[in-house]
Structure formats: structure tokens, C-alpha cells
Design a protein around this motif. Sequence first.
Motif, PDB file in Angstrom:
ATOM      1  N   LEU A   8       0.845  -1.187   0.000  1.00 39.63           N
ATOM      2  CA  LEU A   8       0.000   0.000   0.000  1.00 39.63           C
ATOM      3  C   LEU A   8       0.882   1.239   0.000  1.00 39.63           C
ATOM      4  O   LEU A   8       1.394   1.648   1.029  1.00 39.63           O
ATOM      5  CB  LEU A   8      -0.913  -0.010   1.234  1.00 39.63           C
ATOM      6  CG  LEU A   8      -1.954   1.078   1.321  1.00 39.63           C
ATOM      7  CD1 LEU A   8      -2.972   0.956   0.193  1.00 39.63           C
ATOM      8  CD2 LEU A   8      -2.667   0.998   2.657  1.00 39.63           C
ATOM      9  N   ARG A   9       1.059   1.795  -1.163  1.00 35.91           N
ATOM     10  CA  ARG A   9       1.857   3.020  -1.293  1.00 35.91           C
ATOM     11  C   ARG A   9       0.949   4.213  -1.071  1.00 35.91           C
ATOM     12  O   ARG A   9      -0.103   4.331  -1.681  1.00 35.91           O
ATOM     13  CB  ARG A   9       2.483   3.120  -2.683  1.00 35.91           C
ATOM     14  CG  ARG A   9       3.509   2.052  -2.946  1.00 35.91           C
ATOM     15  CD  ARG A   9       4.811   2.449  -2.325  1.00 35.91           C
ATOM     16  NE  ARG A   9       5.801   1.410  -2.579  1.00 35.91           N
ATOM     17  CZ  ARG A   9       6.861   1.240  -1.850  1.00 35.91           C
ATOM     18  NH1 ARG A   9       7.071   2.008  -0.815  1.00 35.91           N
ATOM     19  NH2 ARG A   9       7.721   0.305  -2.124  1.00 35.91           N
ATOM     20  N   ALA A  10       1.334   5.069  -0.171  1.00 35.48           N
ATOM     21  CA  ALA A  10       0.578   6.289   0.096  1.00 35.48           C
ATOM     22  C   ALA A  10       1.554   7.451   0.153  1.00 35.48           C
ATOM     23  O   ALA A  10       2.665   7.306   0.652  1.00 35.48           O
ATOM     24  CB  ALA A  10      -0.187   6.170   1.403  1.00 35.48           C
ATOM     25  N   GLU A  11       1.138   8.570  -0.358  1.00 35.34           N
ATOM     26  CA  GLU A  11       1.986   9.747  -0.343  1.00 35.34           C
ATOM     27  C   GLU A  11       2.176  10.234   1.088  1.00 35.34           C
ATOM     28  O   GLU A  11       1.273  10.102   1.920  1.00 35.34           O
ATOM     29  CB  GLU A  11       1.365  10.834  -1.203  1.00 35.34           C
ATOM     30  CG  GLU A  11       1.156  10.370  -2.629  1.00 35.34           C
ATOM     31  CD  GLU A  11       1.423  11.463  -3.631  1.00 35.34           C
ATOM     32  OE1 GLU A  11       1.888  12.545  -3.233  1.00 35.34           O
ATOM     33  OE2 GLU A  11       1.157  11.218  -4.799  1.00 35.34           O
ATOM     34  N   ALA A  12       3.325  10.795   1.359  1.00 42.00           N
ATOM     35  CA  ALA A  12       3.613  11.327   2.701  1.00 42.00           C
ATOM     36  C   ALA A  12       2.545  12.348   3.083  1.00 42.00           C
ATOM     37  O   ALA A  12       2.132  13.165   2.270  1.00 42.00           O
ATOM     38  CB  ALA A  12       4.986  11.965   2.717  1.00 42.00           C
ATOM     39  N   GLY A  13       2.087  12.261   4.311  1.00 41.60           N
ATOM     40  CA  GLY A  13       1.074  13.185   4.807  1.00 41.60           C
ATOM     41  C   GLY A  13      -0.356  12.764   4.512  1.00 41.60           C
ATOM     42  O   GLY A  13      -1.292  13.400   4.964  1.00 41.60           O
ATOM     43  N   THR A  14      -0.539  11.660   3.771  1.00 38.58           N
ATOM     44  CA  THR A  14      -1.880  11.168   3.471  1.00 38.58           C
ATOM     45  C   THR A  14      -2.481  10.553   4.728  1.00 38.58           C
ATOM     46  O   THR A  14      -1.811   9.807   5.439  1.00 38.58           O
ATOM     47  CB  THR A  14      -1.829  10.098   2.354  1.00 38.58           C
ATOM     48  OG1 THR A  14      -1.217  10.669   1.208  1.00 38.58           O
ATOM     49  CG2 THR A  14      -3.206   9.600   2.001  1.00 38.58           C
ATOM     50  N   ASP A  15      -3.740  10.859   4.990  1.00 34.12           N
ATOM     51  CA  ASP A  15      -4.439  10.318   6.155  1.00 34.12           C
ATOM     52  C   ASP A  15      -4.803   8.853   5.881  1.00 34.12           C
ATOM     53  O   ASP A  15      -5.588   8.572   4.975  1.00 34.12           O
ATOM     54  CB  ASP A  15      -5.696  11.138   6.430  1.00 34.12           C
ATOM     55  CG  ASP A  15      -6.479  10.640   7.629  1.00 34.12           C
ATOM     56  OD1 ASP A  15      -5.943   9.814   8.393  1.00 34.12           O
ATOM     57  OD2 ASP A  15      -7.617  11.099   7.804  1.00 34.12           O
ATOM     58  N   PRO A  16      -4.243   7.897   6.653  1.00 32.44           N
ATOM     59  CA  PRO A  16      -4.508   6.474   6.404  1.00 32.44           C
ATOM     60  C   PRO A  16      -5.828   5.971   6.995  1.00 32.44           C
ATOM     61  O   PRO A  16      -6.130   4.789   6.910  1.00 32.44           O
ATOM     62  CB  PRO A  16      -3.322   5.779   7.075  1.00 32.44           C
ATOM     63  CG  PRO A  16      -2.965   6.698   8.196  1.00 32.44           C
ATOM     64  CD  PRO A  16      -3.254   8.087   7.696  1.00 32.44           C
ATOM     65  N   SER A  17      -6.638   6.849   7.578  1.00 31.77           N
ATOM     66  CA  SER A  17      -7.879   6.391   8.221  1.00 31.77           C
ATOM     67  C   SER A  17      -8.847   5.771   7.222  1.00 31.77           C
ATOM     68  O   SER A  17      -9.672   4.944   7.596  1.00 31.77           O
ATOM     69  CB  SER A  17      -8.559   7.539   8.969  1.00 31.77           C
ATOM     70  OG  SER A  17      -8.985   8.536   8.073  1.00 31.77           O
ATOM     71  N   TRP A  18      -8.732   6.111   5.945  1.00 29.34           N
ATOM     72  CA  TRP A  18      -9.624   5.539   4.944  1.00 29.34           C
ATOM     73  C   TRP A  18      -9.439   4.022   4.836  1.00 29.34           C
ATOM     74  O   TRP A  18     -10.376   3.299   4.517  1.00 29.34           O
ATOM     75  CB  TRP A  18      -9.416   6.195   3.574  1.00 29.34           C
ATOM     76  CG  TRP A  18      -8.080   5.888   2.951  1.00 29.34           C
ATOM     77  CD1 TRP A  18      -6.924   6.584   3.095  1.00 29.34           C
ATOM     78  CD2 TRP A  18      -7.782   4.783   2.093  1.00 29.34           C
ATOM     79  NE1 TRP A  18      -5.904   5.989   2.396  1.00 29.34           N
ATOM     80  CE2 TRP A  18      -6.397   4.885   1.766  1.00 29.34           C
ATOM     81  CE3 TRP A  18      -8.507   3.722   1.577  1.00 29.34           C
ATOM     82  CZ2 TRP A  18      -5.753   3.976   0.942  1.00 29.34           C
ATOM     83  CZ3 TRP A  18      -7.863   2.808   0.750  1.00 29.34           C
ATOM     84  CH2 TRP A  18      -6.511   2.937   0.438  1.00 29.34           C
ATOM     85  N   SER A  44     -12.973  -4.627   0.106  1.00 31.22           N
ATOM     86  CA  SER A  44     -12.523  -3.342   0.657  1.00 31.22           C
ATOM     87  C   SER A  44     -11.896  -2.441  -0.398  1.00 31.22           C
ATOM     88  O   SER A  44     -11.589  -1.284  -0.120  1.00 31.22           O
ATOM     89  CB  SER A  44     -11.522  -3.579   1.787  1.00 31.22           C
ATOM     90  OG  SER A  44     -10.306  -4.069   1.262  1.00 31.22           O
ATOM     91  N   LEU A  45     -11.690  -2.975  -1.594  1.00 30.32           N
ATOM     92  CA  LEU A  45     -11.066  -2.238  -2.697  1.00 30.32           C
ATOM     93  C   LEU A  45      -9.605  -1.876  -2.432  1.00 30.32           C
ATOM     94  O   LEU A  45      -9.059  -0.959  -3.023  1.00 30.32           O
ATOM     95  CB  LEU A  45     -11.873  -0.985  -3.067  1.00 30.32           C
ATOM     96  CG  LEU A  45     -13.321  -1.250  -3.479  1.00 30.32           C
ATOM     97  CD1 LEU A  45     -14.030   0.060  -3.758  1.00 30.32           C
ATOM     98  CD2 LEU A  45     -13.389  -2.178  -4.676  1.00 30.32           C
ATOM     99  N   LEU A  46      -8.984  -2.630  -1.522  1.00 27.01           N
ATOM    100  CA  LEU A  46      -7.549  -2.504  -1.303  1.00 27.01           C
ATOM    101  C   LEU A  46      -6.845  -3.457  -2.268  1.00 27.01           C
ATOM    102  O   LEU A  46      -7.477  -4.372  -2.812  1.00 27.01           O
ATOM    103  CB  LEU A  46      -7.195  -2.865   0.142  1.00 27.01           C
ATOM    104  CG  LEU A  46      -7.649  -1.868   1.200  1.00 27.01           C
ATOM    105  CD1 LEU A  46      -7.472  -2.459   2.589  1.00 27.01           C
ATOM    106  CD2 LEU A  46      -6.887  -0.570   1.078  1.00 27.01           C
TER     107      LEU A  46
END
Length: 91
Positions: free
Chosen positions: A6-16, A68-70
Motif C-alpha cells: 500500500l503506497r501512500a503519499e507522505a502526509g496522506t491520512d490512512p484512516s480511509w 474493501s477495494l484494497l
Amino acid sequence: MAEVRLRAEAGTDPSWVSQSLDAACRRLHGLGSNPQIVSTVHIPDDGLLSCIVRADSREDVLRLFEISLLPSARVLDVVVVEASSPEAEPG
């Protein structure tokens, strides 16, 4: 235990991620399955999401992540826990 890249940009809120997994659990519960997310850990530097899931089967865990669409999960370890009957003797 399941693992997802799961790549997420820095500062992205992971609560989703938690919200998506919770919604998928509720949806599967309506279909007769009862998976539960016990723990999730996101390690942004490694791009990994590790989850401990309580479910009836490995297939239920894979279906949970599909709904979950992950990204597709890789099930790393399965521990089968069986309830013992009151008459069972230790041994």
C-alpha cells in the motif's frame, strides 16, 4: 495475518484504510461471514499494511480485501483455533 502493498503519499491520512476494511467486514457479515479486523499496522516507508484478521477461512480474508477495494492481500500465516468442548480432557 495478511499483508498488502500500500503506497501512500507522505502526509496522506490512512484512516480511509480502516474505514474501508470495517465497511467490508459489515458487508461480509450480511452475507453470512463474520470476519473481524483485530489489528492493522501501516508502515509507510516500506509501503506495507499488515493486518491480523479473525475469520472462518483464508478465503474469507481474501474476499474481505477484495471487497474493501484494497490491493490483493497476501495471507502470510493462518492459525486455526478450535473451541474445546467442556467434556474434553487436557492432554
